[in-house]
Design an enzyme around this catalytic site. Structure first.
Site, mmCIF file in Angstrom:
data_model
loop_
_atom_site.group_PDB
_atom_site.id
_atom_site.type_symbol
_atom_site.label_atom_id
_atom_site.label_comp_id
_atom_site.label_asym_id
_atom_site.label_seq_id
_atom_site.Cartn_x
_atom_site.Cartn_y
_atom_site.Cartn_z
ATOM 1 N N ASP A 254 46.842 48.969 19.981
ATOM 2 C CA ASP A 254 45.902 48.383 20.940
ATOM 3 C C ASP A 254 46.277 46.922 21.180
ATOM 4 O O ASP A 254 45.580 46.010 20.735
ATOM 5 C CB ASP A 254 44.474 48.511 20.383
ATOM 6 C CG ASP A 254 43.415 48.116 21.390
ATOM 7 O OD1 ASP A 254 43.730 48.018 22.593
ATOM 8 O OD2 ASP A 254 42.264 47.904 20.965
ATOM 9 N N ARG B 172 33.478 49.080 12.923
ATOM 10 C CA ARG B 172 32.562 48.480 11.952
ATOM 11 C C ARG B 172 31.505 49.428 11.399
ATOM 12 O O ARG B 172 31.008 49.192 10.290
ATOM 13 C CB ARG B 172 31.905 47.239 12.585
ATOM 14 C CG ARG B 172 32.895 46.095 12.718
ATOM 15 C CD ARG B 172 32.411 45.027 13.657
ATOM 16 N NE ARG B 172 32.399 45.507 15.033
ATOM 17 C CZ ARG B 172 32.079 44.746 16.089
ATOM 18 N NH1 ARG B 172 31.755 43.484 15.899
ATOM 19 N NH2 ARG B 172 32.105 45.249 17.300
ATOM 20 N N ASP C 93 50.968 41.053 31.431
ATOM 21 C CA ASP C 93 51.959 40.011 31.717
ATOM 22 C C ASP C 93 52.719 40.452 32.968
ATOM 23 O O ASP C 93 52.307 41.418 33.625
ATOM 24 C CB ASP C 93 52.896 39.855 30.495
ATOM 25 C CG ASP C 93 53.485 38.455 30.392
ATOM 26 O OD1 ASP C 93 53.931 37.928 31.437
ATOM 27 O OD2 ASP C 93 53.505 37.887 29.288
ATOM 28 N N LYS D 117 44.061 52.807 14.527
ATOM 29 C CA LYS D 117 44.204 51.829 15.621
ATOM 30 C C LYS D 117 44.644 50.492 15.040
ATOM 31 O O LYS D 117 43.932 49.866 14.255
ATOM 32 C CB LYS D 117 42.897 51.654 16.393
ATOM 33 C CG LYS D 117 43.057 50.665 17.564
ATOM 34 C CD LYS D 117 41.914 50.756 18.558
ATOM 35 C CE LYS D 117 40.785 49.817 18.268
ATOM 36 N NZ LYS D 117 41.049 48.413 18.615
ATOM 37 N N THR E 208 34.328 45.155 27.534
ATOM 38 C CA THR E 208 32.864 45.229 27.417
ATOM 39 C C THR E 208 32.243 43.830 27.432
ATOM 40 O O THR E 208 31.076 43.675 27.763
ATOM 41 C CB THR E 208 32.442 45.933 26.117
ATOM 42 O OG1 THR E 208 33.050 45.259 25.031
ATOM 43 C CG2 THR E 208 32.824 47.379 26.124
ATOM 44 N N LYS F 12 46.747 45.679 24.270
ATOM 45 C CA LYS F 12 46.179 45.268 25.568
ATOM 46 C C LYS F 12 47.168 44.391 26.341
ATOM 47 O O LYS F 12 46.882 43.249 26.702
ATOM 48 C CB LYS F 12 44.840 44.550 25.375
ATOM 49 C CG LYS F 12 43.750 45.441 24.780
ATOM 50 C CD LYS F 12 42.401 44.756 24.752
ATOM 51 C CE LYS F 12 41.263 45.677 24.323
ATOM 52 N NZ LYS F 12 41.286 46.088 22.907
#
Ligand code: C5P
Length: 242
Positions: free
Chosen positions: A74, A218, A79, A47, A138, A76
């Site tokens: 990724d 992580r 626009d 990713k 999130t 996101k």
């Protein structure tokens, strides 16, 4: 009796490995490539997110493809439809297999992104990629409960092949649109530090609830020994295959 978690030291089976997405949230391509290579026995998808893409640009995608990974880009996107369509076209031509865009951008924007991505890949001779809609961040604690089903519907009608959702939303997503890919971040071993993930889920739970791709960052990338951390995180899956 609780199951013993074995470490999967040699890596995952090909079928599981292609479901595992390594979140390379670093600002340096050399470090990203080093991490990705080290963790390649467990992860089939790399990713590239805003941080790495801002630092290294399209080379980040090319490097991961050269190292044998599928790329989950990724970015996101959010626009006006024309701009998203053109940007998605570029991402398709770069060889990204998955590209994220915000469902919050609305139906016309998503349709433009879906079509731009498809055309970009097609004109570059690549297989059809998957446009992935972000349902809700999130970090958006104010989002009302009905927002995920609404955004899922908009995304599916616009032609998106996948959505990103929290583990807790998997059941609803599966029932509402069984054929849409479900992509889940927040993967942690039971009891592990969730960092800023409000709704963590274990790999086993995510797969049992119907996740198609698991995004892991992580839990492995911050570990002193990332390969060992991956082996332990996924150990609970190997015992399923015995
Ligand atoms: O927490 P972890 O490092 O595994 O995060 C992996 C990915 O999950 C990140 O790259 C980001 O896209 C997403 N994320 C999220 N919600 C957060 C933090 C990260 O969805 N609170």
């Amino acid at each position: 009796m609780a199951k013993t978690v074995e470490a999967v030291t040699e890596g995952l089976s090909p079928a599981l490995r292609e479901k595992m997405v390594l979140a390379l949230d670093v600002d340096d391509l050399v470090e990203a490539v080093r991490l990705a290579r080290q963790l390649s026995p467990w992860f089939g998808v790399a990713k590239v997110g805003l941080e790495l893409y801002t630092a290294a640009g399209p080379d980040a995608v090319g490097s991961m493809l050269d190292n044998g990974f599928d790329v989950f880009l990724d970015l996101k996107l959010h626009d006006i439809p024309t701009t998203v369509g053109k940007a998605a076209n570029v991402c398709g031509a770069l060889g990204a297999k998955y590209l994220t865009m915000h469902a919050h951008g609305g139906s016309d924007m998503l349709k433009a992104g879906v079509e731009g991505l498809r055309l970009g890949a097609h004109n570059a001779g690549m297989p059809d990629p998957v446009a992935v809609a972000i349902t809700v961040l999130t970090s958006d604690g104010d989002a009302p409960a009905h927002i995920v089903p609404n955004r899922l519907r908009i995304a599916v009608e616009a032609g998106c092949g996948g959505i990103v959702c929290a583990g807790a939303d998997l059941k609803d997503a599966r029932e509402l649109s069984p054929r849409t890919m479900r992509i889940v971040p927040g993967i942690r071993a039971a009891g592990a530090d969730p960092h800023d993930q409000p709704r963590p889920i274990t790999p086993r739970e995510a797969l049992e609830e119907g996740a198609d791709l698991l995004v892991v960052g992580r839990a492995v990338t911050l570990a002193d020994d990332p390969a060992r951390a991956a082996a332990e995180l996924f150990g609970e899956l190997e015992s399923d295959e015995e």
